[in-house]
Design an enzyme around this catalytic site. Structure first.
Site, PDB file in Angstrom:
ATOM      1  CG  ASP A 216      -0.413  -0.155   2.507  1.00 47.30           C
ATOM      2  OD1 ASP A 216       0.817  -0.260   2.597  1.00 47.30           O
ATOM      3  OD2 ASP A 216      -1.181  -0.164   3.499  1.00 47.30           O
ATOM      4  CB  SER A 217       4.565   1.815  -0.165  1.00 37.87           C
ATOM      5  OG  SER A 217       4.826   0.760  -1.065  1.00 37.87           O
ATOM      6  CG  ASP A 255       0.469  -4.168   2.006  1.00 39.64           C
ATOM      7  OD1 ASP A 255       0.750  -5.181   2.682  1.00 39.64           O
ATOM      8  OD2 ASP A 255       1.243  -3.204   1.851  1.00 39.64           O
ATOM      9  CE  LYS A 283       3.329  -6.019   3.599  1.00 38.09           C
ATOM     10  NZ  LYS A 283       2.948  -4.853   4.410  1.00 38.09           N
ATOM     11  CD  GLU A 285       0.881  -1.575   8.263  1.00 35.93           C
ATOM     12  OE1 GLU A 285       0.600  -0.830   9.226  1.00 35.93           O
ATOM     13  OE2 GLU A 285       1.305  -1.133   7.174  1.00 35.93           O
ATOM     14  CD  GLU A 352       8.089  -0.440   7.100  1.00 34.05           C
ATOM     15  OE1 GLU A 352       7.089  -1.124   6.811  1.00 34.05           O
ATOM     16  OE2 GLU A 352       8.361   0.658   6.565  1.00 34.05           O
TER      17      GLU A 352
END
Ligand code: KIV
Length: 433
Positions: A216-217, A255, A283, A285, A352
């Site tokens: 999602d960057s 993501d 993925k 978080e 990260e």
């Protein structure tokens, strides 16, 4: 086997993603043999201000009897967020109807076949005629195409809106997962990069990258948002589809964006949309607090990558990107997070912005591979945002990301060269005239 005609409709939320997710669910009931284009259509028998629909029709060959297919359609509708009770013909994320089931003629309490109104609806007949123009339905004497040509309806013309793509990602997914799973025990370092578009994805895939993340960057480096928080599920699904077209060899992970996995049920319906768009895994978080979500996804057969340490989706709450694991308590919490994700069945964990020694300890503590970014060298693999690696986003680059190219510089140079050439033509042109 029975050939089922199924109508799909959506006029609430991310309509196209809902249709894609439904296609994925229907494919579990048998073989999808034909899929019509998606049309945008005016609502029929709905409130005046009802939003426009997207409609499509597909044919499914299934061993299940009509009642069982009907039950599965209701399950899929619930899974995609359609409440069981709602006002009649109010907007809905998904509407699934059986139009016909081979030669079956049926009239029970909840199911009439063929569908009693299908011959009166352009939004059904048009897509059905696209895939089965010559089909003569039980009880009718003329084929579907004739029903459409003879239709006397005041529905406005339908607009072709999109294609529903069957999930190319399914082919070879098990092999890609198995290759990836064997890397840690074989001691092979895992090379990972991000992609948000077809050419980048294809270049990474052709050049031996092991894992390609639709991160999602892309919210920052492709879409121009200030951070990842604004990225939507629809945007992620759109970019996942583009990346899928370029990836055949690497494991492809997408993501789950911000606030699309607050509960296990929400995580499941969001992940189904990304899997249907072609992801091999999703993925998310978080650590211990996301174990119920990871378990729900694993139970549904969806591979999950965890992500701990500095969490970009929390950047607003945290007031910036801050390194993690600096105190013994913080380090212990990260190790506990990683262990919990590992036990819940994560296939990998991204570490990260973490103190290198803590990342090394996490890597030793878990069975699944760790993928570091700003977390030192002692992880099982490393990932970078590709725009940082190739120097394509000159306005910001995290300190740990070494640029190995200058794509922005080359674009600037090429633009100047072209610009000079064009201006030169003009000067020459006016001189000669
Ligand atoms: O969104 C992303 O690109 C990521 C990587 C930084 C791991 O999550």
């Amino acid at each position: 086997m029975t050939a089922y005609g199924i109508a799909l409709g959506s006029n609430l939320g991310d309509r196209l993603s809902h249709l894609h997710a439904a296609l994925g669910g229907l494919a579990q009931l048998g073989t999808v043999t034909a899929v019509s284009p998606v049309y945008q259509t005016a609502p029929v028998d709905c409130a005046e201000d009802a939003p426009l629909f997207l409609n499509a029709v597909l044919e499914l060959s299934s061993p299940l009897p009509p009642e069982a297919v009907m039950e599965k359609l209701r399950e899929l509708e619930r899974g995609l967020g359609r409440p069981e009770r709602r006002p009649w013909n109010s907007p809905r994320p998904i509407d699934l109807d059986i139009l016909y089931a081979g030669d079956t003629v049926l009239e029970t309490g909840g199911l009439t076949l063929p569908h009693p109104r299908l011959h009166q609806r352009r939004f059904v007949l048009q897509p059905l005629a696209d895939i089965r123009p010559r089909l003569v339905l039980p009880g009718f004497t003329v084929p579907v195409r004739r029903l459409l040509d003879d239709l006397d309806s005041n529905e406005p013309p339908l607009t072709r809106f999109a294609k529903l793509e069957p999930t190319a990602g399914l082919v070879g997914r098990d092999d890609r997962l198995a290759t990836f799973a064997a890397m840690k025990s074989a001691g092979r370092p895992i090379v990972c990069l991000t992609a948000g578009d077809y050419p980048t994805a294809r270049l990474l895939d052709e050049n031996g990258v092991d894992l390609i993340l639709v991160g999602d960057s892309l919210g920052m480096v492709v879409l121009g948002y200030p951070d990842t928080v604004e990225v939507t599920l629809a945007e992620m699904a759109h970019h996942t589809r583009a990346v899928r077209r370029g990836v055949s060899r690497a494991l492809m992970v997408a993501d789950l964006p911000f606030e699309t996995y607050l509960t296990p049920a929400q995580a499941l319906s969001s992940a189904q949309i990304l899997m249907q768009a072609g992801a091999d895994a999703v993925k998310l978080e978080g650590g211990v607090n996301k174990v119920p979500q990871v378990r729900a996804l694993r139970e549904a057969g969806i591979p999950v990558v965890g992500h701990i340490g500095m969490l970009p989706q929390q950047v607003r709450d945290e007031g910036g990107y801050k390194k993690k694991g600096k105190t013994p308590d913080a380090a212990a919490a990260l190790i506990a997070d990683a262990a919990a994700l590992d036990d819940a069945g994560a296939i990998a964990i991204v570490l990260e912005g973490m103190v290198a020694q803590v990342a090394a300890e996490v890597t030793k503590a878990v069975k699944c591979p760790t993928i570091g970014i700003g977390a030192g060298p002692d992880c099982d693999g490393q990932i970078l945002v590709t725009a940082d690696l190739v120097g394509a986003f000159p306005w910001f680059r995290p300190p740990f990301a070494q640029a190995r190219g200058d794509v922005a510089g080359q674009i600037r140079q090429a633009v100047h060269a072209f610009s000079e050439e064009v201006k030169g033509f003009r000067v020459q042109g006016s001189g000669n005239g």
